[in-house]
Design an enzyme around this catalytic site. Structure first.
Site, PDB file in Angstrom:
ATOM      1  N   TRP A   1     -28.199 -39.476  26.400  1.00 49.55           N
ATOM      2  CA  TRP A   1     -28.600 -38.012  26.927  1.00 49.55           C
ATOM      3  C   TRP A   1     -29.056 -37.154  26.052  1.00 49.55           C
ATOM      4  CZ3 TRP A   1     -25.524 -33.404  26.760  1.00 49.55           C
ATOM      5  CH2 TRP A   1     -24.451 -33.433  25.797  1.00 49.55           C
TER       6      TRP A   1
ATOM      7  N   ASP B   1     -25.855 -43.806  21.505  1.00 51.25           N
ATOM      8  CA  ASP B   1     -24.801 -44.718  21.264  1.00 51.25           C
ATOM      9  C   ASP B   1     -25.331 -46.115  20.449  1.00 51.25           C
ATOM     10  OD1 ASP B   1     -23.048 -42.721  22.089  1.00 51.25           O
ATOM     11  OD2 ASP B   1     -22.617 -43.738  23.902  1.00 51.25           O
TER      12      ASP B   1
ATOM     13  N   ASN C   1     -21.000 -36.500  28.004  1.00 47.94           N
ATOM     14  CA  ASN C   1     -20.852 -37.621  26.741  1.00 47.94           C
ATOM     15  C   ASN C   1     -19.723 -38.399  26.736  1.00 47.94           C
ATOM     16  OD1 ASN C   1     -18.561 -35.713  26.392  1.00 47.94           O
ATOM     17  ND2 ASN C   1     -19.549 -34.492  24.670  1.00 47.94           N
ATOM     18  N   ASP C   2     -19.163 -38.749  28.104  1.00 44.09           N
ATOM     19  CA  ASP C   2     -18.220 -39.618  28.094  1.00 44.09           C
ATOM     20  C   ASP C   2     -18.563 -40.963  28.631  1.00 44.09           C
ATOM     21  OD1 ASP C   2     -16.030 -37.958  27.679  1.00 44.09           O
ATOM     22  OD2 ASP C   2     -16.300 -37.050  29.727  1.00 44.09           O
TER      23      ASP C   2
END
Lengths: 397, 193, 131
Positions: free
Chosen positions: B121, B140, B168-169
């Protein structure tokens, strides 16, 4: 092998004789039996303080687990493995625990397997494993999985990143549908045959799955501004009645009744309930106010319709900051009942549903606290139950 | 309205060539509330090897004209630009997770033995050196369990997971071989407009 | 893959049409990214790739391909109703400019000459009910 009851009787008899022989004196040690049988215990009958606590073990999430804790003795009763951002759902009828988890065939590598692992709630023995066609791999949100009020259907949220909810029949032990929920996420179960998801435009989508082959999706109008004041994923919900309280970063509570067409009520402010000014939003990010935050940010008690919300004092964008207090709120009158100072900042709050309730919190070093919700006194604690205690739930929730 | 489709596994292998007929068929399906992964998802892989066309942006030094720009958030006001192995490094304003730069990788590099995610994102962070905001891609690194060093909680602009374009999870490893999360990087995409 | 050379050529042409790419040598002053491209990057680019190249089998590649959709009424309606488009929460004019960036910037040679741009009015009419 088979005569353990009679063995036990023998040991008891020996003990009686020892005592009777007059040598028992003070603190005489128990007699050492000649041989001892190893056995496996089952769980005692569940009470209202049988707590289910999820440990995400963030540092090595593939080793996630869930603990069963007796809130009256503050002792662990058993555990279940719950691998990789797992969700543990308790059967409302008490028979089973369902663990939606992800395992790779060779530990940290190999073929990915998404599973619904089913445990017997009395023995904690694994009773079934159902292969799932996927699962959302997200730092676990409570509503990534849920169960229908009658325990028949388990809903598992999937994101690939297209969104869908996988439906599992707990009776036939089969995946029966994968229901697309375009643009929406999570599953808040309502009643015996439906769930609702929150959507990226700030609306609810509700899906009636009475006929799983023909799910009926109804989209509502946006009721919050998802970029300015989004509602928490962990908003507390009651599957039996559909009663749900969507709580926003800014402390606004929107009461809802989920169903085929959900109804929404006018939002009210937690801060105003506490006779404070509303918490300022993202337009003034430096303003300090009391705000909800953490992970399992709230718990709901059915008997008196009270909400218990984790609160901290902070600026905007502190929605994941641990709570330092729990605020008990009456959802009927929108009034603050009391503020409870926590023994340590906590990312979760839980409440038992009985007449002598326990309030549950944790600490970032893995402690579990059991508090008196009236006085806030720490009744009991487990110094280090695990690593990252993110959820706690009690029977009847 | 009712979004119905039979249970399907990922990744149907349709041919790449598309016709307008098939497009309109797809559009009709979607408008009818259904999506067909098979039709929508079969795509050429040829482009993934294409060289990036965005230039590398040097972070420019403070300019008089920007002196008025103030840090937009509390994170930005306390951020530093010297040490990218610390949680308060300016680009980590919305990074919730472990720092690759503290785990053998770098601010935009994955640690040895992991795999960089092609998806992410993208948010904005304020640079205290030139007082300007940059677009930052939170990519990531995937394929091993959490690296465990420097667990950070940057949350500027982080909205819940039902709004994935700013969350961001989510494990942003879509498209990597494994969706196991190791750590997060913060790559600069460009200067915000 | 058939046709990939042609698409590659289209992509090279496209590179010149993205404003940022004209920034030139690395030591030049960085230029702010335009509003439409910024909005694309922040609302779409994480999934679809900063250059419109994504993950085959999971997220469609837009670069050199998406123009075909914009050539038919149904395709355009489909684009407007995609979940991440319809629920982007961008205002009508910005969303129109993002779609035009996607179609005329990333779409490259897949966008037929004469393809009409999206207008704020069209966006408004299509999405009125979902916001």
């Amino acid at each position: 092998m088979t005569d353990s009851p009679s063995r036990r009787r023998l040991v008891a008899l020996a003990a009686t004789l020892l005592v009777a022989s007059g040598q028992a004196g003070a603190a005489e040690p128990d007699p050492i039996p000649q041989t001892e049988q190893s056995d496996v215990l089952t769980l005692p009958p569940p009470g209202p303080h049988r707590l289910l606590v999820t440990d995400a073990v963030y540092n090595h999430a593939k080793d996630g687990r869930a603990y069963l804790v007796d809130g009256d003795s503050a002792r662990m009763l058993g555990m279940m493995p719950a691998a990789y951002n797992a969700n543990i759902v308790a059967d409302p009828k008490g028979g089973h625990y369902y663990v939606a988890e992800t395992i790779w065939t060779r530990g940290n590598r190999g073929t990915r397997q998404d599973l619904l692992s089913i445990y017997d709630a009395h023995t904690l023995a694994l009773s079934d494993e159902i292969s799932l066609p996927g699962r959302a791999l997200i730092t676990t949100k409570r509503q990534d999985a849920d169960i229908s009020a009658d325990g028949h259907w388990v809903y598992v949220y999937n994101m690939t990143p297209s969104n869908s909810v996988i439906m599992v029949d707990t009776i036939t032990k089969k995946v029966v549908a994968s229901v697309p929920v375009p643009g929406c996420g999570l599953a808040f179960a309502w009643g015996d045959h439906g769930f609702a998801s929150l959507c990226a435009n700030g609306a609810l989508a509700s899906v009636d799955v009475a006929d799983p082959a023909h799910p009926k999706l109804v989209r509502g109008k946006p009721f919050f501004a998802p970029e300015k004041d989004p509602v928490f994923e962990q908003s507390p919900t009651d599957r039996a009645t559909g009663r749900t309280f969507f709580i926003s970063y800014g402390g606004m509570v929107t009461p809802a009744t989920l169903g085929p067409t959900p109804t929404l009520e006018a939002p009210w402010s937690i801060n105003e309930a506490a006779k404070q000014a509303r918490a300022p939003g993202g337009d003034t990010p430096f303003a300090v106010a009391w705000r909800p935050g953490g992970w399992q940010i709230a718990a709901y008690r059915h008997s008196d319709a009270h909400l218990f919300v984790l609160m901290h004092e902070g600026q905007y964008w502190t929605h994941k900051a641990d709570g330092t207090e729990v605020w008990e709120l009456d959802t009927a009158t929108h009034a603050l009942v009391r503020r409870i100072r926590l023994p340590a900042p906590s990312d979760m709050v839980g409440i038992t549903q009985d007449a002598k309730p326990l309030l549950i919190s944790s600490s970032d070093s893995g402690a579990l606290f059991l508090l008196d919700p009236q006085s806030g006194a720490v009744l009991r604690q487990i110094r280090k139950l695990g690593d990252n205690l993110i959820f706690a739930s009690a029977p009847g929730e | 309205m009712p979004p119905t489709r039979p249970l399907q596994t990922r990744g149907g292998q349709a041919r790449a060539g598309r016709t307008i007929d098939r497009l309109s068929e797809r559009a009709t399906r979607l408008l009818a509330g259904r999506t067909s992964r098979r039709g929508l998802l079969a795509r050429l892989g040829a482009w993934s090897a294409m060289a990036p066309v965005l230039p590398i942006l040097p972070v420019r030094r403070a300019l008089a004209a920007d002196a008025a720009a103030r840090p937009p958030t509390p994170f930005a006001a306390a951020a530093q630009a010297g040490d990218d192995t610390k949680c308060n490094y300016w680009r980590y304003c919305a990074l919730d997770g472990y720092l690759c730069s503290a785990c053998g990788g770098g601010v935009h590099s994955c640690p040895p033995g992991t795999e960089a995610s092609p998806t992410s994102w993208i948010g904005t962070c304020f640079n205290p050196i030139d007082s300007r905001s940059y677009l930052v891609a939170y990519r990531d690194c995937c394929g091993q369990d959490a690296c465990g060093q420097m667990n950070c909680l940057g949350t500027d602009g982080d909205t819940p997971a039902y709004r994935p374009q700013s969350n961001n999870d989510i494990i942003w490893c879509y498209g990597a071989k494994s969706l196991m999360y190791n750590c997060s990087t913060a790559a600069i995409v460009g200067l915000a407009g | 893959m058939p046709g990939s050379a042609g698409l590659r050529r289209a992509a090279i042409l496209l590179a010149a049409t993205i404003p940022l790419c004209a920034a030139g040598a690395a030591d030049a002053e960085p230029q702010p990214i335009g509003a439409a491209q910024s909005a694309y990057l922040m609302r779409c680019g994480g999934c679809h790739g900063i250059e419109g190249v994504s993950v085959p089998g999971l997220i469609p590649t837009l670069r050199g391909r998406v123009g075909a959709l914009a050539g038919t009424a149904k395709g355009r309606d489909y684009m407007l109703h995609l979940p991440n488009v319809a629920m982007s929460r961008l205002d009508d004019a910005t969303l129109a400019s993002v779609l035009n960036f996607v179609v005329f910037g990333l779409g490259g040679a897949s966008t037929a000459p004469g393809t009409p741009p999206f207008t704020a009015h069209q966006v408004h009419a299509a999405l009125r009910d979902s916001r």
